[in-house]
Design an enzyme around this catalytic site. Structure first.
Site, PDB file in Angstrom:
ATOM      1  N   GLU A   1     -10.115   2.173   4.179  1.00 53.57           N
ATOM      2  CA  GLU A   1      -9.690   3.162   3.374  1.00 53.57           C
ATOM      3  C   GLU A   1     -11.279   3.798   2.604  1.00 53.57           C
ATOM      4  O   GLU A   1     -11.126   5.179   2.943  1.00 53.57           O
ATOM      5  CB  GLU A   1      -8.641   2.995   2.241  1.00 53.57           C
TER       6      GLU A   1
ATOM      7  N   SER B   1       0.813  -1.299  -0.097  1.00 52.64           N
ATOM      8  CA  SER B   1       0.046   0.071  -0.214  1.00 52.64           C
ATOM      9  C   SER B   1       0.880   1.232   0.028  1.00 52.64           C
ATOM     10  O   SER B   1       1.989   1.152   0.466  1.00 52.64           O
ATOM     11  CB  SER B   1      -0.849   0.150   1.388  1.00 52.64           C
TER      12      SER B   1
ATOM     13  N   HIS C   1      -7.476  -3.390   4.584  1.00 48.10           N
ATOM     14  CA  HIS C   1      -7.018  -2.042   4.735  1.00 48.10           C
ATOM     15  C   HIS C   1      -7.950  -1.292   3.658  1.00 48.10           C
ATOM     16  O   HIS C   1      -7.950  -0.093   3.882  1.00 48.10           O
ATOM     17  CB  HIS C   1      -5.411  -2.158   4.358  1.00 48.10           C
ATOM     18  N   ASN C   2      -7.759  -1.545   2.371  1.00 50.28           N
ATOM     19  CA  ASN C   2      -8.680  -0.945   1.283  1.00 50.28           C
ATOM     20  C   ASN C   2      -9.835  -0.477   1.785  1.00 50.28           C
ATOM     21  O   ASN C   2     -10.389   0.551   1.385  1.00 50.28           O
ATOM     22  CB  ASN C   2      -8.356  -1.505  -0.069  1.00 50.28           C
TER      23      ASN C   2
ATOM     24  N   LYS D   1      -4.481  -6.615   3.041  1.00 48.75           N
ATOM     25  CA  LYS D   1      -4.354  -5.500   2.310  1.00 48.75           C
ATOM     26  C   LYS D   1      -5.875  -5.157   1.842  1.00 48.75           C
ATOM     27  O   LYS D   1      -6.031  -4.043   1.760  1.00 48.75           O
ATOM     28  CB  LYS D   1      -3.409  -6.027   1.110  1.00 48.75           C
TER      29      LYS D   1
HETATM   30  P1  NBP Z   1      -0.628  -1.956 -14.055  1.00 50.43           P
HETATM   31  O1  NBP Z   1      -1.623  -2.697 -13.140  1.00 50.43           O
HETATM   32  O2  NBP Z   1      -0.977  -0.999 -15.009  1.00 50.43           O
HETATM   33  O3  NBP Z   1       0.204  -3.219 -15.074  1.00 50.43           O
HETATM   34  C1  NBP Z   1       0.839  -3.069 -15.924  1.00 50.43           C
HETATM   35  C2  NBP Z   1       2.096  -3.866 -16.055  1.00 50.43           C
HETATM   36  O4  NBP Z   1       1.479  -5.361 -16.330  1.00 50.43           O
HETATM   37  C3  NBP Z   1       2.961  -3.787 -17.149  1.00 50.43           C
HETATM   38  O5  NBP Z   1       4.453  -4.155 -16.907  1.00 50.43           O
HETATM   39  C4  NBP Z   1       2.518  -4.637 -18.091  1.00 50.43           C
HETATM   40  O6  NBP Z   1       3.756  -5.150 -19.299  1.00 50.43           O
HETATM   41  C5  NBP Z   1       2.172  -5.727 -17.224  1.00 50.43           C
HETATM   42  N1  NBP Z   1       1.553  -6.968 -18.143  1.00 50.43           N
HETATM   43  C6  NBP Z   1       0.106  -6.991 -18.393  1.00 50.43           C
HETATM   44 BR1  NBP Z   1      -0.837  -5.417 -18.423  1.00 50.43          BR
HETATM   45  N2  NBP Z   1      -0.387  -7.884 -19.006  1.00 50.43           N
HETATM   46  C7  NBP Z   1       0.888  -8.897 -18.940  1.00 50.43           C
HETATM   47  C8  NBP Z   1       1.104 -10.164 -19.162  1.00 50.43           C
HETATM   48  N3  NBP Z   1       0.003 -10.773 -19.801  1.00 50.43           N
HETATM   49  N4  NBP Z   1       2.261 -10.611 -19.114  1.00 50.43           N
HETATM   50  C9  NBP Z   1       3.043 -10.022 -18.625  1.00 50.43           C
HETATM   51  N5  NBP Z   1       3.221  -8.861 -17.914  1.00 50.43           N
HETATM   52  C10 NBP Z   1       1.892  -8.106 -18.271  1.00 50.43           C
HETATM   53  O7  NBP Z   1       0.735  -1.708 -13.041  1.00 50.43           O
HETATM   54  P2  NBP Z   1       0.639  -0.630 -11.905  1.00 50.43           P
HETATM   55  O8  NBP Z   1      -0.093   0.371 -11.846  1.00 50.43           O
HETATM   56  O9  NBP Z   1       2.127  -0.370 -11.946  1.00 50.43           O
HETATM   57  O10 NBP Z   1       0.114  -1.745 -10.584  1.00 50.43           O
HETATM   58  C11 NBP Z   1       1.059  -3.103 -10.718  1.00 50.43           C
HETATM   59  C12 NBP Z   1       0.215  -3.927  -9.600  1.00 50.43           C
HETATM   60  O11 NBP Z   1       0.472  -3.392  -8.313  1.00 50.43           O
HETATM   61  C13 NBP Z   1      -1.246  -4.156  -9.782  1.00 50.43           C
HETATM   62  O12 NBP Z   1      -1.690  -5.283  -9.411  1.00 50.43           O
HETATM   63  C14 NBP Z   1      -1.816  -3.027  -9.095  1.00 50.43           C
HETATM   64  O13 NBP Z   1      -3.431  -3.456  -8.907  1.00 50.43           O
HETATM   65  C15 NBP Z   1      -0.986  -2.972  -7.699  1.00 50.43           C
HETATM   66  N6  NBP Z   1      -0.975  -1.646  -6.997  1.00 50.43           N
HETATM   67  C16 NBP Z   1      -1.067  -0.608  -7.722  1.00 50.43           C
HETATM   68  C17 NBP Z   1      -1.183   0.637  -6.881  1.00 50.43           C
HETATM   69  C18 NBP Z   1      -1.088   1.855  -7.493  1.00 50.43           C
HETATM   70  O14 NBP Z   1      -1.264   2.817  -6.781  1.00 50.43           O
HETATM   71  N7  NBP Z   1      -1.352   1.909  -8.833  1.00 50.43           N
HETATM   72  C19 NBP Z   1      -1.045   0.454  -5.724  1.00 50.43           C
HETATM   73  C20 NBP Z   1      -0.875  -0.973  -4.903  1.00 50.43           C
HETATM   74  C21 NBP Z   1      -0.869  -1.890  -5.737  1.00 50.43           C
HETATM   75  P3  NBP Z   1       3.529  -4.344 -20.521  1.00 50.43           P
HETATM   76  O15 NBP Z   1       4.412  -3.088 -20.194  1.00 50.43           O
HETATM   77  O16 NBP Z   1       4.558  -5.235 -21.535  1.00 50.43           O
HETATM   78  O17 NBP Z   1       2.315  -3.755 -20.886  1.00 50.43           O
END
Ligand code: NBP
Length: 475
Positions: free
Chosen positions: A189, A128, A185-186, A182
């Site tokens: 939130e 988080s 937690h959400n 987690k």
């Molecule tokens: P995203 O959730 O937008 O995912 C993008 C990533 O996933 C890219 O690296 C993409 O690769 C890869 N990807 C996908 Br889409 N499909 C794929 C596949 N079939 N095989 C391999 N790679 C694949 O990224 P994020 O916002 O950085 O979040 C990452 C994780 O963290 C998520 O589970 C999210 O729920 C969690 N999270 C996010 C936050 C936040 O604030 N954003 C907070 C806490 C947790 P590519 O570049 O090749 O398309």
């Protein structure tokens, strides 16, 4: 040299966590499905530390020291399964796969079982704190096998947020425990944000304050028991002026709240566990109502009936709202911690609730002073039946209860919706009630379905012959 940790999935979260590891002196192997993201990270932030660039999963796995530690930060769901499959084929028994995405805890339970069969360690870790937390120190909630924490814990603790030198990271429990915590937690939130929203609504519509004046109120509240990240950013959001119109930005934003689904997951899980998380549920439904644009447009001219007068003592009513917010927040957290206890019992996770309050004190969205009080409450009594019963919270509610009731009554007479304030007060009154109407419910259930009831004066289950001579029989 080999890398101590690998990160695959280099979108915003993954790249920031990879940089965080590198800044803490770890050598980090980088991998992403599309190589452009890997190269962009290296081009912009390669100087943060030591990175190993890889293109294929085989290269990536070969770049890691043993036991290999790989953090997956890809989109939750099918993408995570696809990456796990590819990695598992390339890895060896004893290696550790960490899923840092927002996975549903039941998926984590399934994945952990499948990887355990293959001799691999699978750690579902809730992370988080959004982008900023990922880079500078998130709150981390790792589940999975305890033995993998020995090899992994020091790295995760190193990059986590610290409060009083204590890392905001600890082993939560087996398999899905980390992602479950987690999720809750959400959910909390969501409840916290809804309660803040209701306080804002009352200051705006009951007292007629503009955004800047409400920002000042929240800034003052942030110096007291409500001190928290969410209250702090509320003041900042309310203070923001829209460049295009010159109005407060909050008055220009469409009032339809969206959601990504973790609040909904929390409520679904709570329904299955039979835990009343009314604050979280009201928050999820309030967002849904705000987004019901068709119904809202059609309902605009429905009558409000005869409304009451606005409060004249604005200082007193502002204090009433603050007290109502604090009391309702205590209820929402009490409910969330009850859900953690219920999930822990259901799945045999043995989750330490004081430890969860401890690791939420920094890094995450719900970080707050208040969590120290929760930690103290569970330290004093790990089996506490409800947070509301801890002396500190009992006293806090007692100090604010009259204010809380005035706010609920005033909001109702003014026609201002306060689903979370109202339901939290009803939950509190429900808990303390000597006789709930559930006795009548049991009578009705026995009448139409012969579902039986218990008696207050003797043990056993009983049934009344409703369609016979109305005598009672032992079931
Ligand atoms: P995203 O959730 O937008 O995912 C993008 C990533 O996933 C890219 O690296 C993409 O690769 C890869 N990807 C996908 Br889409 N499909 C794929 C596949 N079939 N095989 C391999 N790679 C694949 O990224 P994020 O916002 O950085 O979040 C990452 C994780 O963290 C998520 O589970 C999210 O729920 C969690 N999270 C996010 C936050 C936040 O604030 N954003 C907070 C806490 C947790 P590519 O570049 O090749 O398309």
């Amino acid at each position: 040299p080999l890398a101590q940790i690998g990160v695959t999935g280099l979108a915003v979260m993954g790249s920031n966590i990879a940089r965080n590891f590198a800044r803490h002196g770890y050598t980090v192997a980088l991998h992403n499905r599309s190589i452009a993201k890997t190269d962009a990270l290296l081009a912009e932030h390669g100087s943060d530390g030591t990175f190993i660039r890889t293109e294929t999963i085989d290269e990536f796995v070969a770049a890691l020291e043993k036991p290999r530690r790989v953090l997956i930060m890809v989109k939750a769901g099918d993408a995570t399964d696809a990456v796990i499959d590819e990695l598992a084929d390339a890895m060896e028994p004893g290696d550790i796969i960490i899923d840092g995405g927002n996975a549903l805890y039941t998926d984590t339970i399934r994945r952990e079982a499948a990887l355990r069969e293959r001799g691999l360690h699978f750690v579902g870790a809730g992370i988080s704190g959004g982008e900023e937390g990922a880079l500078n120190g998130p709150s981390i909630m790792p589940g999975g096998p305890a033995e993998s924490y020995a090899a992994l814990g020091p790295l995760l603790e190193a990059i986590s947020a610290k409060v009083d030198d204590t890392p905001c990271c600890t082993h939560v429990g087996p398999d899905g425990a980390g992602h479950f915590v987690k999720m809750v937690h959400n959910g909390i939130e969501y409840a916290d944000m809804q309660l803040i929203g209701e306080a804002y609504h009352l200051l705006r519509d009951a007292l007629g304050y503009d955004a800047a004046k409400i920002a000042d109120v929240f800034a003052v509240w942030n110096t007291g028991t409500l001190e928290s990240y969410l209250i702090e950013i509320t003041a900042e959001v309310l203070r923001q002026t829209d460049a295009a119109t010159g109005k407060p930005l909050v008055d220009v934003i469409v009032d339809a709240a969206e959601q990504k689904g973790t609040g909904r997951w929390t409520v679904k899980a709570a329904l299955d566990l039979g835990i009343p998380v009314t604050g979280i549920a009201e928050a999820v439904f309030a967002r849904a109502l705000s987004g019901s644009r068709t119904q809202r447009a059609a309902a605009r001219d429905l009558t409000a009936g005869t409304l009451g007068a606005a409060p004249t003592d604005t200082a007193q009513f502002t204090e009433d709202i603050r007290a109502a917010l604090y009391a309702s927040k205590i209820v929402a957290y009490a409910q969330g911690f009850d859900q953690i206890a219920a999930g822990s019992a259901e799945y045999g996770w043995n989750i330490d609730r004081a430890a969860m309050a401890t690791i939420w004190r920094g890094g995450c969205i719900i970080r707050a002073q208040f969590l120290n009080r929760i930690k103290e409450a569970y330290d004093a009594d790990p089996e506490l039946p409800s947070l509301i019963l801890a002396p500190y919270f009992r006293d806090a509610i007692e100090a604010g209860i009259d204010s809380w009731r005035r706010v609920v009554v005033t909001a109702t007479t003014l026609g201002i919706p306060i689903p979370a304030f109202g339901s939290s007060l009803s939950y509190y009154d429900g808990l303390r009630a000597e006789r709930l109407p559930a006795a009548l419910t049991q009578g009705q259930r026995d009448y139409f379905g012969a579902h039986t009831y218990e008696r207050t004066d003797k043990p056993g289950k009983f049934h009344t012959l409703w369609s016979g001579d109305h005598s009672e029989v032992q079931a």
